[in-house]
Design an enzyme around this catalytic site. Structure first.
Site, mmCIF file in Angstrom:
data_model
loop_
_atom_site.group_PDB
_atom_site.id
_atom_site.type_symbol
_atom_site.label_atom_id
_atom_site.label_comp_id
_atom_site.label_asym_id
_atom_site.label_seq_id
_atom_site.Cartn_x
_atom_site.Cartn_y
_atom_site.Cartn_z
ATOM 1 N N GLU B 466 -0.105 -14.612 9.353
ATOM 2 C CA GLU B 466 0.116 -15.327 8.097
ATOM 3 C C GLU B 466 0.981 -14.543 7.117
ATOM 4 O O GLU B 466 0.551 -14.223 6.019
ATOM 5 C CB GLU B 466 -1.242 -15.703 7.482
ATOM 6 C CG GLU B 466 -1.975 -16.688 8.374
ATOM 7 C CD GLU B 466 -3.339 -17.134 7.842
ATOM 8 O OE1 GLU B 466 -4.108 -16.276 7.385
ATOM 9 O OE2 GLU B 466 -3.636 -18.328 7.911
ATOM 10 N N GLU B 534 -5.834 -19.203 16.265
ATOM 11 C CA GLU B 534 -7.129 -19.391 15.604
ATOM 12 C C GLU B 534 -7.488 -20.862 15.745
ATOM 13 O O GLU B 534 -6.660 -21.728 15.461
ATOM 14 C CB GLU B 534 -7.071 -19.028 14.112
ATOM 15 C CG GLU B 534 -6.762 -17.569 13.871
ATOM 16 C CD GLU B 534 -6.613 -17.220 12.377
ATOM 17 O OE1 GLU B 534 -7.094 -17.989 11.527
ATOM 18 O OE2 GLU B 534 -6.023 -16.175 12.092
#
Lengths: 320, 626
Positions: B466, B534
């Site tokens: 991220e 994820e």
């Protein structure tokens, strides 16, 4: 009195009493539901059972705003006035006998089967109704039918019947799936008969809906204590709840109501465990899992509030 | 050279006098030590250290490292540990938001033109300082050697002095930092002094979703350098197309006097499969040797061969024995964009794993690692992503041994700099394409590769988490491509920066993408295999609907599976003063604000490692494609 094949019926003021050998049930017109299930001298009700609509908000519910969109059901769960009571004796409708008409009866009234139906009105916009009927036979078995009438309302968090017992259970046993299961999380459950000690509450960081068991044949609650000051007996006693012949029963058995779970921010803030809260859930919403900040539970695991729902189960006292 | 506080503000200064990263091989004086895994070249410095906590740089004892400084007001702290969990500083959990947001206005240096942000951290009111001191006398085995000090993990910026002399400076909290102490070592008592800052420019790129701690939270060791020493070892174990023939090559980087290296390889029965001698001819490379009928390594049969290097000096005396276990396995993405291991389709039944212990924070123990692997095995978990930083070194060895596939991720996350209030808004994203931030992040890629390159368990590199994407992350991707042609590279952030999609990441990775959208991608003749780095966010009562992902495995060979977020709840156990009960505390429970409350509780295990009820579902679905 000869209890062998007949139910003793007491048409009394505000209360319909039904009893037989080793059981005595009171249905209260004032309370709008059953008030007492006394079986072999042990009381099983603390407060009158009610339909239940709210599950304690899960993290995923909060994340996707389901607790916002469904919040009417919180109020509906919290207060649920009884609107109407109907009686059927041996298959025939009978006007509910209220005083002074109750004076016409005696202590020698018998029936094979009595069905009493309570109609509740939800405090939602629009309102809808849920009917709960209790059909009692001379055997002491109670068949419970729940009918929800569909209305233009948001998806339901849960649709169940909640019974609060006077003291905490020491254990429960069930035949169904291992672990805790939900409609979208039950593939890993292994069929079997399971024994659960105490009333465990799953210690999620923030207390939330937990402890659901899907697709069972039966669940049996074991208690060892009562609130009766004249009852020093500590021997365990049991009550069984069975799925209908064709069908399964979903339940959770916890020391707390959804409202109690909802209020705590940590497990240790939950009140001391005083009761047993059994929820027999006809419809269970999935928990979801795609993410915790917006993704909805998959559509097929929603509970559609716009259509009718029915479920039933049996309460089976252990009598000799 | 003197230490300068302004380095904290400068993204271009991230290592000063720090020795280059090298392979994580352990070395022993002789075979006997190797067998006991106890090296007399190593002196462990864990334990009670002298300690002074300061609320900010202005209040710190500036000269504390000097021999004659009066440290009477110093207390003690355990090393390794988190400063916050010793109650010197407030515990805080925040996910994306930087911990200073709304309190101190900061922007990353150079993101808004030529904003240098001088003083941003070096004068930061929130920048707590831990001043650590440790006296030591060299153990017998280290005397008469060059001696390095190795800090396995320090959050977040660290200055080191020995006997009053500045030794070096390091950032990158989750990577070992090694310095040469030799010039300033004395006989008898030595004084090692370490100043640990909670924040530096590196804080912007260590914005992982976790409790925000600081301190020396991993082991500290003194390491003697043998007179002739394998400084770096590269094991080049390859598998031929027939999946039966292996080749083994070695590249050694030697320091010290001339000597020789005996190379022995044994299989699991102890039988020798290779025995070579490399001599000091300046060429410390063993050209690939073909090995017929090799045992392959995978999750079910994590077959490891025993490599032993015996280093001798010119007189033939053994000075160093290096054992290293490695396996033969081959990971590739085929022409149909199917991920394969040893020729067979590879399905990732994975979890993300933060290093977490509800009493010790990120200072996890070997026992924690063993517990985690036991839970993996019990529940058909075959893969782990080291979210979002390199883990303690023993974890990699254990994953080799247990056959756990690793996605080895760099220490990189800059979430707050590009995603705000749920929207992509990269106006001050770092590293972005900023030249001033590039070397810091490429250095992280280099460290991750150099230290862990020999671990069989690592199947993929991940450049970080991220962090959006730009030229700097592209440079990290390209670094891996240059140094390692055996492992695919993963990065998820290109879903936010489509312009880099063709250049960065061998996988299409999109965290938390719903099953229907994953399927939509897979249907369209994908040019990259799909992996969910994820998925199945296991927060509270969750992990519903997993079957919708798992069934995609049967329909689409380009679907690789994924890594559940995550393994263990991050929460801290305390005794509740009201009830006396043990209580798991989360963000906001320490009066810490901004906090993201219970959002750290996303494990399929509770914080004490008890599996959550959802685990049986994980076990079931992960058991379908073992």
């Amino acid at each position: 009195m000869d209890y062998t094949n007949k139910l003793h019926v007491v048409y009394d003021d505000n209360i319909l009493g039904l009893d037989g050998k080793d059981f005595q049930y009171l249905f209260s017109y004032e309370q709008g539901g059953p008030e007492s299930f006394k079986i072999k001298g042990k009381e099983w009700l603390y407060r009158s059972p009610r339909p239940t609509f709210w599950r304690a908000t899960t993290d995923n519910d909060r994340g996707n705003g389901f607790n916002v969109s469904s919040v009417q059901w919180l109020a509906a769960d919290y207060v649920l006035p009884c609107q109407d009571i109907a009686l059927q004796v041996d298959g025939k409708d009978k006007k509910l006998p209220l005083a002074p008409k109750t004076n016409r009866y005696s202590n020698q009234e018998f029936a094979k089967k009595v069905k009493i139906t309570f109609t509740y009105q939800t405090q939602t916009v629009p309102a809808t109704t849920v009917q709960v009927s209790y059909t009692v036979k001379a055997s002491g078995k109670i068949k419970v039918n729940v009918h929800y009438t569909g209305a233009q309302l948001p998806s339901l968090p849960v649709l169940g019947w909640r019974m609060i017992m006077p003291t905490p259970a020491t254990s429960f046993d069930y035949e169904g799936l291992s672990g805790e299961t939900y409609p979208d999380r039950m593939a890993g459950g292994i069929e079997g008969t399971y024994h659960v000690e105490g009333l465990p509450v799953t210690p999620y960081l923030v207390p939330q809906e937990n402890g659901m068991h899907m697709a069972n044949k039966w669940v049996q609650i074991t208690r060892a204590t009562t609130l009766n000051n004249a009852d020093p007996d500590a021997a365990p006693f049991r009550l069984k709840f069975e799925a209908p012949k064709k069908g399964k029963l979903n339940f959770s058995c916890l020391p707390y109501t959804s409202a109690e779970l909802e209020n705590a921010t940590h497990p240790e803030e939950l009140p001391a465990a005083h009761r047993t809260v059994l929820v027999i859930a006809g419809e269970v919403r999935g928990v979801g899992g795609i993410d915790s900040w917006g993704a909805d539970v998959e559509e097929k695991y929603h509970i559609d509030a716009t259509v009718d729902h029915d479920f039933s189960f049996k309460i089976v006292p252990e009598l000799n | 050279m003197e230490a300068e506080l302004k380095w904290l503000d400068d993204p271009e200064v991230f290592r000063v006098n720090q020795l280059p990263a090298h392979s994580d091989h352990r070395f022993y004086r002789d075979q006997e030590e190797a067998a006991l895994e106890k090296s007399s070249y190593v002196q462990n410095l864990n334990g009670r250290w002298g300690f002074k906590f300061s609320k900010n740089p202005m209040e710190r004892p500036v000269d504390f490292y000097k021999l004659d400084f009066d440290r009477n007001d110093f207390g003690e702290i355990e090393v390794p540990s988190e400063i916050e969990l010793s109650n010197f500083a407030q515990i805080n959990y925040t996910n994306i938001t930087m911990p200073w947001t709304g309190k101190i206005y900061r922007r990353p240096a150079y993101t808004l033109g030529d904003n240098k942000e001088e003083g941003s951290f070096s004068q930061g009111q929130d920048n707590t300082v831990g001043s650590y001191v440790r006296h030591f006398t060299l153990a017998e085995g280290l005397k008469n050697h060059d001696v390095h000090v190795v800090f396995e993990g320090v959050e977040r910026a660290m200055y080191v002095w020995l006997n009053g002399h500045f030794i070096g400076y390091a950032e990158d909290s989750f990577t070992p930092s090694e310095f040469d102490l030799t010039p300033y070592l004395v006989d008898g008592d030595n004084l090692l002094a370490v100043e640990v800052y909670k924040h530096a420019t590196s804080s912007w790129i260590e914005d992982q979703d976790m409790f925000r701690f600081s301190g020396i939270f991993r082991d500290v060791n003194l390491v003697a350098q043998p007179s002739i020493h394998v400084q770096d070892l590269k094991i080049n174990a390859r598998v031929a197309d027939d999946m039966k023939t292996g080749s083994l090559g070695l590249v050694l980087k030697m320091v010290g006097q001339p000597g020789s290296v005996q190379v022995e390889v044994a299989d699991q029965t102890g039988a020798a499969v290779l025995n070579r001698q490399l001599n000091a001819d300046g060429n410390w490379t063993m050209a690939p040797v073909q090995l017929v009928g090799i045992h392959l390594w995978d999750n079910h049969h994590p077959y490891l061969y025993q490599l032993t290097l015996t280093v001798r000096d010119a007189t033939g005396r053994v000075v160093e024995v290096i054992p290293y276990q490695f396996g033969f396995r081959r990971v590739e993405i085929d022409q149909d964009k199917v991920l394969r291991l040893n020729g067979k389709r590879l399905i990732i039944n994975g979890v993300n794993r933060h290093e977490w212990n509800c009493h010790r924070g990120r200072a996890v123990t070997i026992e924690d690692m063993h517990t985690d692997l036991g839970i993996f095995k019990e529940n058909n978990i075959n893969a782990v992503r080291t979210s979002h930083y390199p883990d303690q070194i023993p974890w990699y060895y254990l994953c080799d041994r247990e056959g756990i596939y690793m996605m080895a991720e760099n220490n990189l996350e800059s979430h707050a700099t590009w995603q705000k209030f749920g929207q992509d808004e990269p106006s001050y994203n770092v590293p972005g394409s900023l030249p001033q931030w590039k070397e810091a992040v490429v250095d992280r890629a280099r460290s991750n590769y150099e230290i862990f390159k020999n671990h069989t368990a690592i199947l993929f590199w991940s450049v970080g988490n991220e962090s959006y994407a730009g030229e700097d992350i592209l440079a990290m991707n390209n670094y891996y491509k240059e140094v390692d042609d055996t492992r695919p590279v993963h990065y998820e952030g290109v879903v936010h920066t489509k312009e880099y999609r063709d250049q960065i990441s061998d996988f299409e990775s999109w965290m938390y993408l719903p099953p229907k959208e994953v399927e939509a991608y897979l249907k369209k003749n994908p040019d990259k295999p799909f992996i969910e780095c994820e998925y199945m966010h296991s927060m509270g009562n969750s992990v519903g609907g997993m079957g919708s992902y798992i069934k995609l495995l049967d329909k689409y060979p380009q679907y690789c599976g994924g890594f559940i977020w995550d393994f263990v709840d991050q929460a801290i156990e305390v005794v509740d003063p009201v009830t006396g009960q043990k209580s798991m505390r989360y963000g906001g429970d320490f009066d810490d604000h901004h906090a993201d409350n219970e959002f750290s509780g996303d494990g399929i295990c509770f914080a004490d490692r008890t599996p959550k009820p959802a685990m049986q579902e994980v076990k079931y679905y992960y058991g379908l494609h073992k």
